[in-house]
Motif scaffolding. Structure first.
Motif, PDB file in Angstrom:
ATOM      1  N   GLU A  30       0.908  -1.122  -0.013  1.00 47.17           N
ATOM      2  CA  GLU A  30      -0.136  -0.080  -0.018  1.00 47.17           C
ATOM      3  C   GLU A  30       0.968   1.147   0.009  1.00 47.17           C
ATOM      4  OE1 GLU A  30      -3.610   2.144   2.648  1.00 47.17           O
ATOM      5  OE2 GLU A  30      -2.897   0.099   3.001  1.00 47.17           O
ATOM      6  N   SER A  31       1.936   1.198   0.894  1.00 45.30           N
ATOM      7  CA  SER A  31       2.762   2.511   0.907  1.00 45.30           C
ATOM      8  C   SER A  31       3.417   2.936  -0.431  1.00 45.30           C
ATOM      9  CB  SER A  31       3.855   2.426   1.852  1.00 45.30           C
ATOM     10  OG  SER A  31       4.890   3.127   1.851  1.00 45.30           O
ATOM     11  N   THR A  32       4.064   1.675  -1.179  1.00 44.60           N
ATOM     12  CA  THR A  32       4.395   2.047  -2.460  1.00 44.60           C
ATOM     13  C   THR A  32       3.337   2.480  -3.435  1.00 44.60           C
ATOM     14  OG1 THR A  32       6.166   0.364  -2.080  1.00 44.60           O
ATOM     15  CG2 THR A  32       5.890   1.021  -4.409  1.00 44.60           C
ATOM     16  N   ARG A  33       2.591   2.022  -3.523  1.00 45.31           N
ATOM     17  CA  ARG A  33       1.007   2.468  -4.265  1.00 45.31           C
ATOM     18  C   ARG A  33       0.769   3.557  -4.096  1.00 45.31           C
ATOM     19  NH1 ARG A  33      -2.400   0.841  -8.583  1.00 45.31           N
ATOM     20  NH2 ARG A  33      -3.423   3.125  -8.986  1.00 45.31           N
ATOM     21  N   VAL A  34       0.813   4.301  -2.785  1.00 41.83           N
ATOM     22  CA  VAL A  34       0.290   5.346  -2.390  1.00 41.83           C
ATOM     23  C   VAL A  34       1.360   6.534  -3.110  1.00 41.83           C
ATOM     24  CG1 VAL A  34      -0.065   7.087  -0.821  1.00 41.83           C
ATOM     25  CG2 VAL A  34      -1.216   5.007  -0.681  1.00 41.83           C
ATOM     26  N   GLN A  35       2.537   6.243  -2.739  1.00 34.45           N
ATOM     27  CA  GLN A  35       3.677   7.114  -3.281  1.00 34.45           C
ATOM     28  C   GLN A  35       3.637   7.303  -4.802  1.00 34.45           C
ATOM     29  OE1 GLN A  35       7.571   6.333  -1.395  1.00 34.45           O
ATOM     30  NE2 GLN A  35       6.457   4.852  -0.072  1.00 34.45           N
ATOM     31  N   ILE A  38       0.809   9.468  -5.957  1.00 34.63           N
ATOM     32  CA  ILE A  38       1.215  10.902  -5.650  1.00 34.63           C
ATOM     33  C   ILE A  38       2.309  11.573  -6.834  1.00 34.63           C
ATOM     34  CG2 ILE A  38       2.637  12.516  -4.018  1.00 34.63           C
ATOM     35  CD1 ILE A  38       1.277  10.822  -1.868  1.00 34.63           C
ATOM     36  N   ILE A  39       3.554  10.359  -7.152  1.00 35.35           N
ATOM     37  CA  ILE A  39       4.297  10.762  -8.254  1.00 35.35           C
ATOM     38  C   ILE A  39       3.866  11.131  -9.617  1.00 35.35           C
ATOM     39  CG2 ILE A  39       6.374  10.049  -9.553  1.00 35.35           C
ATOM     40  CD1 ILE A  39       7.366   8.792  -6.434  1.00 35.35           C
ATOM     41  N   VAL A  47      -0.481   6.433 -13.579  1.00 36.43           N
ATOM     42  CA  VAL A  47       0.278   5.598 -12.770  1.00 36.43           C
ATOM     43  C   VAL A  47       0.949   4.519 -13.719  1.00 36.43           C
ATOM     44  CG1 VAL A  47       0.217   3.405 -11.194  1.00 36.43           C
ATOM     45  CG2 VAL A  47      -0.670   5.625 -10.501  1.00 36.43           C
ATOM     46  N   THR A  48       0.261   4.157 -14.769  1.00 31.97           N
ATOM     47  CA  THR A  48       0.760   3.171 -15.892  1.00 31.97           C
ATOM     48  C   THR A  48       1.941   3.996 -16.422  1.00 31.97           C
ATOM     49  OG1 THR A  48      -1.520   2.193 -16.113  1.00 31.97           O
ATOM     50  CG2 THR A  48      -0.012   2.091 -17.887  1.00 31.97           C
ATOM     51  N   LEU A  53       7.690   4.222 -17.689  1.00 30.04           N
ATOM     52  CA  LEU A  53       8.773   5.277 -17.667  1.00 30.04           C
ATOM     53  C   LEU A  53      10.062   4.543 -16.888  1.00 30.04           C
ATOM     54  CD1 LEU A  53       7.329   8.604 -17.874  1.00 30.04           C
ATOM     55  CD2 LEU A  53       8.638   7.670 -19.747  1.00 30.04           C
ATOM     56  N   ALA A  54       9.478   4.165 -15.601  1.00 26.56           N
ATOM     57  CA  ALA A  54      10.536   3.620 -14.675  1.00 26.56           C
ATOM     58  C   ALA A  54      11.070   2.287 -15.391  1.00 26.56           C
ATOM     59  CB  ALA A  54       9.777   3.342 -13.156  1.00 26.56           C
ATOM     60  N   ILE A  55      10.220   1.441 -15.768  1.00 29.93           N
ATOM     61  CA  ILE A  55      10.697   0.256 -16.233  1.00 29.93           C
ATOM     62  C   ILE A  55      11.856   0.363 -17.460  1.00 29.93           C
ATOM     63  CG2 ILE A  55      10.242  -2.235 -17.462  1.00 29.93           C
ATOM     64  CD1 ILE A  55       7.561  -2.039 -15.501  1.00 29.93           C
ATOM     65  N   GLU A  56      11.393   1.235 -18.125  1.00 27.07           N
ATOM     66  CA  GLU A  56      12.377   1.547 -19.450  1.00 27.07           C
ATOM     67  C   GLU A  56      13.732   2.145 -18.955  1.00 27.07           C
ATOM     68  OE1 GLU A  56      10.016   4.410 -21.861  1.00 27.07           O
ATOM     69  OE2 GLU A  56       8.733   2.599 -22.722  1.00 27.07           O
ATOM     70  N   SER A  57      13.490   3.052 -17.743  1.00 24.36           N
ATOM     71  CA  SER A  57      14.863   3.509 -17.378  1.00 24.36           C
ATOM     72  C   SER A  57      15.767   2.366 -16.939  1.00 24.36           C
ATOM     73  CB  SER A  57      14.435   4.552 -16.279  1.00 24.36           C
ATOM     74  OG  SER A  57      15.566   5.108 -15.580  1.00 24.36           O
ATOM     75  N   TRP A  58      15.062   1.426 -15.956  1.00 23.77           N
ATOM     76  CA  TRP A  58      15.748   0.457 -15.427  1.00 23.77           C
ATOM     77  C   TRP A  58      16.393  -0.521 -16.402  1.00 23.77           C
ATOM     78  CZ3 TRP A  58      14.962  -5.040 -15.585  1.00 23.77           C
ATOM     79  CH2 TRP A  58      15.647  -5.695 -14.819  1.00 23.77           C
ATOM     80  N   ILE A  59      15.683  -0.659 -17.655  1.00 22.28           N
ATOM     81  CA  ILE A  59      16.017  -1.623 -18.843  1.00 22.28           C
ATOM     82  C   ILE A  59      17.295  -0.911 -19.377  1.00 22.28           C
ATOM     83  CG2 ILE A  59      15.529  -2.359 -20.904  1.00 22.28           C
ATOM     84  CD1 ILE A  59      12.579  -2.968 -20.132  1.00 22.28           C
ATOM     85  N   GLU A  60      17.308   0.538 -19.519  1.00 21.35           N
ATOM     86  CA  GLU A  60      18.357   0.855 -20.164  1.00 21.35           C
ATOM     87  C   GLU A  60      19.602   0.878 -19.346  1.00 21.35           C
ATOM     88  OE1 GLU A  60      19.144   2.295 -23.195  1.00 21.35           O
ATOM     89  OE2 GLU A  60      17.083   1.482 -23.545  1.00 21.35           O
TER      90      GLU A  60
END
Length: 111
Positions: A30-35, A38-39, A47-48, A53-60
């Motif tokens: 729940e805490s991660t989802r709420v953050q 908000i982001i 959120v999607t 964007l986060a996954i693409e950044s991690w893959i790079e």
């Protein structure tokens, strides 16, 4: 109902230049989802889109990891070995240089 209302593709699915998409369920505490909510709101994105964007950044980032690059080369070499074995097997079965099936020995089509 208008044509656009009948669409089942969410506007964000291709809003960032994505082609066809496949769904992926991710379970978050729940805490991660709420953050994340908000982001996404602070960035005026869904959120999607934030997750993409986060996954693409991690893959790079991971692509430049030397350990991952070594492992990828090992996997690639293994794929090539297996492919070569299959090519050789197919060649052994269907090789154009092999003799074609003949009629039984001693007999010809005219005898």
């Amino acid at each position: 109902m208008s044509e656009s209302e009948g669409s089942t593709t969410p506007p964000s699915a291709n809003g960032l230049g994505y082609g066809p998409v496949k769904p992926l369920a991710v379970r978050l505490n729940e805490s991660t989802r709420v953050q994340l909510d908000i982001i996404a709101g602070l960035n005026d994105r869904t959120v999607t889109d934030e997750i993409r964007l986060a996954i693409e950044s991690w893959i790079e980032k991971i692509k430049s990891d030397p350990a991952v690059q070594r492992r990828a080369e090992e996997v690639r070499a293994d794929i090539e070995r297996k492919a070569a074995t299959k090519r050789e097997a197919i060649a052994a079965i269907f090789d154009a240089g092999s003799p074609s099936p003949k009629s039984p020995r001693g007999r010809t089509a005219s005898s």
